[in-house]
Scaffold this motif. Structure first.
Motif, PDB file in Angstrom:
ATOM      1  N   GLN A  52      40.395  31.955  43.447  1.00  0.00           N
ATOM      2  CA  GLN A  52      41.494  32.637  44.148  1.00  0.00           C
ATOM      3  C   GLN A  52      42.694  32.850  43.241  1.00  0.00           C
ATOM      4  OE1 GLN A  52      41.519  29.457  47.054  1.00  0.00           O
ATOM      5  NE2 GLN A  52      41.940  30.997  48.604  1.00  0.00           N
ATOM      6  N   THR A  53      43.432  33.901  43.512  1.00  0.00           N
ATOM      7  CA  THR A  53      44.719  34.081  42.843  1.00  0.00           C
ATOM      8  C   THR A  53      45.637  32.945  43.290  1.00  0.00           C
ATOM      9  OG1 THR A  53      44.365  36.458  42.839  1.00  0.00           O
ATOM     10  CG2 THR A  53      46.638  35.705  42.529  1.00  0.00           C
ATOM     11  N   ALA A  54      46.249  32.265  42.296  1.00  0.00           N
ATOM     12  CA  ALA A  54      46.939  30.995  42.575  1.00  0.00           C
ATOM     13  C   ALA A  54      47.966  31.099  43.696  1.00  0.00           C
ATOM     14  CB  ALA A  54      47.593  30.496  41.291  1.00  0.00           C
ATOM     15  N   TRP A  55      48.685  32.206  43.762  1.00  0.00           N
ATOM     16  CA  TRP A  55      49.752  32.306  44.764  1.00  0.00           C
ATOM     17  C   TRP A  55      49.259  32.959  46.063  1.00  0.00           C
ATOM     18  CZ3 TRP A  55      49.572  34.441  39.945  1.00  0.00           C
ATOM     19  CH2 TRP A  55      49.365  35.816  39.864  1.00  0.00           C
ATOM     20  N   LYS A  56      47.918  33.025  46.200  1.00  0.00           N
ATOM     21  CA  LYS A  56      47.362  33.609  47.429  1.00  0.00           C
ATOM     22  C   LYS A  56      46.331  32.671  48.022  1.00  0.00           C
ATOM     23  CE  LYS A  56      48.158  38.382  47.386  1.00  0.00           C
ATOM     24  NZ  LYS A  56      47.611  39.708  47.469  1.00  0.00           N
ATOM     25  N   ARG A  57      46.661  31.381  48.050  1.00  0.00           N
ATOM     26  CA  ARG A  57      45.679  30.381  48.451  1.00  0.00           C
ATOM     27  C   ARG A  57      45.157  30.557  49.868  1.00  0.00           C
ATOM     28  NH1 ARG A  57      43.394  28.738  43.931  1.00  0.00           N
ATOM     29  NH2 ARG A  57      44.775  27.611  42.539  1.00  0.00           N
ATOM     30  N   ASN A  58      45.916  31.268  50.711  1.00  0.00           N
ATOM     31  CA  ASN A  58      45.430  31.423  52.088  1.00  0.00           C
ATOM     32  C   ASN A  58      44.488  32.617  52.244  1.00  0.00           C
ATOM     33  OD1 ASN A  58      47.339  33.241  51.592  1.00  0.00           O
ATOM     34  ND2 ASN A  58      48.521  32.966  53.486  1.00  0.00           N
ATOM     35  N   LYS A  59      44.327  33.384  51.169  1.00  0.00           N
ATOM     36  CA  LYS A  59      43.427  34.543  51.270  1.00  0.00           C
ATOM     37  C   LYS A  59      42.009  34.120  50.877  1.00  0.00           C
ATOM     38  CE  LYS A  59      43.055  39.339  50.190  1.00  0.00           C
ATOM     39  NZ  LYS A  59      43.293  40.424  49.283  1.00  0.00           N
ATOM     40  N   GLN A  60      41.083  34.257  51.793  1.00  0.00           N
ATOM     41  CA  GLN A  60      39.747  33.688  51.609  1.00  0.00           C
ATOM     42  C   GLN A  60      38.720  34.681  51.070  1.00  0.00           C
ATOM     43  OE1 GLN A  60      38.752  30.639  51.645  1.00  0.00           O
ATOM     44  NE2 GLN A  60      40.818  29.940  52.120  1.00  0.00           N
ATOM     45  N   THR A  61      39.167  35.901  50.771  1.00  0.00           N
ATOM     46  CA  THR A  61      38.196  36.925  50.401  1.00  0.00           C
ATOM     47  C   THR A  61      38.517  37.519  49.039  1.00  0.00           C
ATOM     48  OG1 THR A  61      38.242  37.482  52.725  1.00  0.00           O
ATOM     49  CG2 THR A  61      37.040  38.980  51.324  1.00  0.00           C
ATOM     50  N   ILE A  62      37.487  37.691  48.237  1.00  0.00           N
ATOM     51  CA  ILE A  62      37.640  38.467  46.996  1.00  0.00           C
ATOM     52  C   ILE A  62      37.095  39.864  47.297  1.00  0.00           C
ATOM     53  CG2 ILE A  62      36.920  38.693  44.580  1.00  0.00           C
ATOM     54  CD1 ILE A  62      36.620  35.659  44.484  1.00  0.00           C
ATOM     55  N   LEU A  63      37.928  40.859  47.045  1.00  0.00           N
ATOM     56  CA  LEU A  63      37.490  42.243  47.288  1.00  0.00           C
ATOM     57  C   LEU A  63      37.027  42.862  45.981  1.00  0.00           C
ATOM     58  CD1 LEU A  63      40.238  43.875  49.527  1.00  0.00           C
ATOM     59  CD2 LEU A  63      37.920  43.246  50.141  1.00  0.00           C
ATOM     60  N   ILE A  64      35.906  43.544  46.048  1.00  0.00           N
ATOM     61  CA  ILE A  64      35.363  44.148  44.831  1.00  0.00           C
ATOM     62  C   ILE A  64      34.943  45.582  45.137  1.00  0.00           C
ATOM     63  CG2 ILE A  64      33.413  44.069  43.204  1.00  0.00           C
ATOM     64  CD1 ILE A  64      33.368  41.003  44.018  1.00  0.00           C
ATOM     65  N   SER A  65      35.308  46.467  44.238  1.00  0.00           N
ATOM     66  CA  SER A  65      34.781  47.826  44.345  1.00  0.00           C
ATOM     67  C   SER A  65      34.375  48.267  42.945  1.00  0.00           C
ATOM     68  CB  SER A  65      35.861  48.730  44.933  1.00  0.00           C
ATOM     69  OG  SER A  65      35.500  50.062  44.726  1.00  0.00           O
ATOM     70  N   VAL A  66      33.093  48.614  42.806  1.00  0.00           N
ATOM     71  CA  VAL A  66      32.575  48.998  41.489  1.00  0.00           C
ATOM     72  C   VAL A  66      31.981  50.392  41.608  1.00  0.00           C
ATOM     73  CG1 VAL A  66      30.806  48.495  39.747  1.00  0.00           C
ATOM     74  CG2 VAL A  66      31.986  46.609  40.872  1.00  0.00           C
ATOM     75  N   THR A  67      32.319  51.263  40.659  1.00  0.00           N
ATOM     76  CA  THR A  67      31.625  52.546  40.602  1.00  0.00           C
ATOM     77  C   THR A  67      30.623  52.490  39.458  1.00  0.00           C
ATOM     78  OG1 THR A  67      33.607  53.623  41.397  1.00  0.00           O
ATOM     79  CG2 THR A  67      31.910  55.056  40.492  1.00  0.00           C
ATOM     80  N   TRP A  68      29.378  52.685  39.813  1.00  0.00           N
ATOM     81  CA  TRP A  68      28.289  52.645  38.832  1.00  0.00           C
ATOM     82  C   TRP A  68      27.819  54.086  38.617  1.00  0.00           C
ATOM     83  CZ3 TRP A  68      26.140  49.404  35.491  1.00  0.00           C
ATOM     84  CH2 TRP A  68      24.898  49.734  34.946  1.00  0.00           C
ATOM     85  N   LEU A  69      27.856  54.528  37.372  1.00  0.00           N
ATOM     86  CA  LEU A  69      27.425  55.907  37.092  1.00  0.00           C
ATOM     87  C   LEU A  69      25.941  55.902  36.758  1.00  0.00           C
ATOM     88  CD1 LEU A  69      28.306  58.867  36.739  1.00  0.00           C
ATOM     89  CD2 LEU A  69      28.662  58.357  34.318  1.00  0.00           C
ATOM     90  N   ASP A  70      25.180  56.595  37.587  1.00  0.00           N
ATOM     91  CA  ASP A  70      23.739  56.674  37.371  1.00  0.00           C
ATOM     92  C   ASP A  70      23.426  58.054  36.797  1.00  0.00           C
ATOM     93  OD1 ASP A  70      20.883  55.727  38.169  1.00  0.00           O
ATOM     94  OD2 ASP A  70      21.048  57.770  38.925  1.00  0.00           O
TER      95      ASP A  70
END
Ligand SMILES: Nc1ncnc2c1ncn2[C@@H]1O[C@H](COP(=O)(O)OP(=O)(O)OP(=O)(O)O)[C@@H](O)[C@H]1O
Ligand SMILES: [Mg+2]
Length: 393
Positions: free
Chosen positions: A73-91
């Motif tokens: 977790q980001t140190a100053w966001k200890r109450n946030k329980q989710t990591i958000l990820i968005s990846v664009t994969w070029l095929d």
């Protein structure tokens, strides 16, 4: 290849876009630069984490680093329980494919995921709650699993069988499974004997087993490449020991020629072998931290030639502090590929294309990329960018 990445709540990557410029895409060779602590290794860790989500081995990955999920977790966001990820994969056949995932740190798995082809607005997969819908080759989204608990850690992609799914979805999964981080590459580990492997391991601990899995043409090709770096090298071979263990053997052609076991092979050569070996492992994206570590400056040019060639077949991301590394990049590759990381006032990592910064870009008229890098006060540049809150410097 990965063309865009957005990640939230992963260590210093609080709300991080790569590239930061809207609509811009990553180059096949990305070189991350920046002050100590700016987030270069963190970014490689985040990419490695993404690979581990898709392979479903996040817990083993955390354990190997002696980390708890909450360390992510980001140190100053200890109450946030989710990591958000968005990846664009070029095929190459299907164009960009966008994967979005929300990794829940308490449940240790993604609780929402979607995959879509943004160019044509079609969804290839959606996973929410316990319902997984995947598209077949006609883009028909069908419920694959519903109701029952699906057992997985990381991403639901890890349990997806590739038969019957849309080929773009299969390409995304295979591509992200092929992420290989050599961020922990260590000569100490590379000297270890090993039994079997299909790559060299994250710290290089399976190097001997990987080399022994190569056919003789590939192994002699690798020795030949290595000789261009170290002319006194006669051969690098693998000796089979009892019970299937493998060990490296190095021969040098001084007169008289000598043979050394793995424990006496020098550090620089081992690191170069680990890097060159990537041409024979079939990873889609390769990550190296502090590429210049342990190699003397005479061979930096050859190393960069190798990486430029490697990046024509697969994506390469490296970090460096070395101006010499940058000086061996052609200007156009430096402009598109060198990314400056710095921290904003909150301590979160931000990215900018280094040679597009106003403070730097004009220097390219008269100087090589490495010289322009040396000529720039990175501390002042970081402070200036932080002051402008991600603005132009
Ligand atoms: N959970 C966290 N939340 C926010 N920031 C963090 C967290 N964990 C570490 N950091 C910050 O990230 C920094 C480490 O960044 P990283 O190791 O990626 O730097 P680097 O650019 O690789 O530096 P170097 O050049 O020294 O290798 C730490 O010094 C700390 O400031
Ligand atoms: Mg680092």
């Amino acid at each position: 290849m990965i063309t865009r990445l957005h990640i939230e709540n992963f260590k210093s990557l609080e709300d991080f876009h790569l590239p930061s410029e809207p609509g811009a895409t990553l180059a096949p060779l990305t070189v991350l630069v920046g002050l100590n602590g700016s987030g270069k290794s963190t970014l490689l860790q985040a990419l490695d984490f993404i690979g581990q989500l898709v392979s479903g081995k996040v817990n083993a990955w955390l354990a190997a680093r002696e980390w708890q999920p909450s360390d992510l977790q980001t140190a100053w966001k200890r109450n946030k329980q989710t990591i958000l990820i968005s990846v664009t994969w070029l095929d190459k056949d299907h164009g960009p494919i966008e994967w979005e995932a929300r990794y829940n740190l308490q449940q240790e798995k993604c609780t929402y995921e979607s995959v879509r082809l943004p160019e044509i607005g079609k969804k290839l997969m959606i996973f929410e709650g316990q319902v997984l819908k995947i598209a077949n080759s006609n883009f028909e989204l069908k419920t694959a699993i519903s109701g029952a608990t699906i057992l997985f850690e990381g991403s639901v992609l890890s349990v997806l069988t590739l038969a019957d799914v849309h080929p773009a979805l299969a390409s995304l999964k295979n591509g992200l499974l092929g992420l290989k981080s050599l961020e922990l590459l260590s000569p100490h580990l590379m000297r270890k004997r090993a039994k079997s492997a299909n790559d060299i391991g994250s710290g290089g601990e399976k190097l001997s087993a990987f080399l022994s899995s190569l056919n003789s043409d590939d192994l002699s090709g690798l020795s030949r490449q290595l000789r261009a770096f170290y002319p006194h090298l006669e051969s690098l071979t693998v000796k089979s020991l009892k019970a299937g263990w493998k060990n490296l053997v190095l021969k040098e052609d001084y007169s008289p020629s000598s043979e050394f076991g793995a424990s006496h092979v020098n550090d620089g050569l081992l690191r170069v072998v680990g890097i060159l070996a990537q041409a024979y492992a079939k990873h889609s994206v390769v990550l190296f931290d502090e590429i210049e570590n342990g190699v003397n400056q005479q061979i930096v040019g050859q190393l960069m030639d190798f990486l430029l060639e490697l990046s024509s077949e697969r994506q390469v991301l490296i970090t460096t502090h070395s101006p010499l590394i940058l000086n061996f990049l052609p200007d156009d590759k430096a402009r598109e590929g060198v990314i400056f990381l710095y921290k904003n006032k909150r301590g979160a990592t931000e990215a900018k294309r280094f040679f597009d910064l106003t403070r730097v870009t004009w220097k390219m008229d008269g100087l090589g990329p490495g010289e322009a890098f040396v000529d720039t006060d990175l501390t002042a540049l970081s402070a200036e960018l932080a002051d402008k809150d991600g603005g132009e410097a």
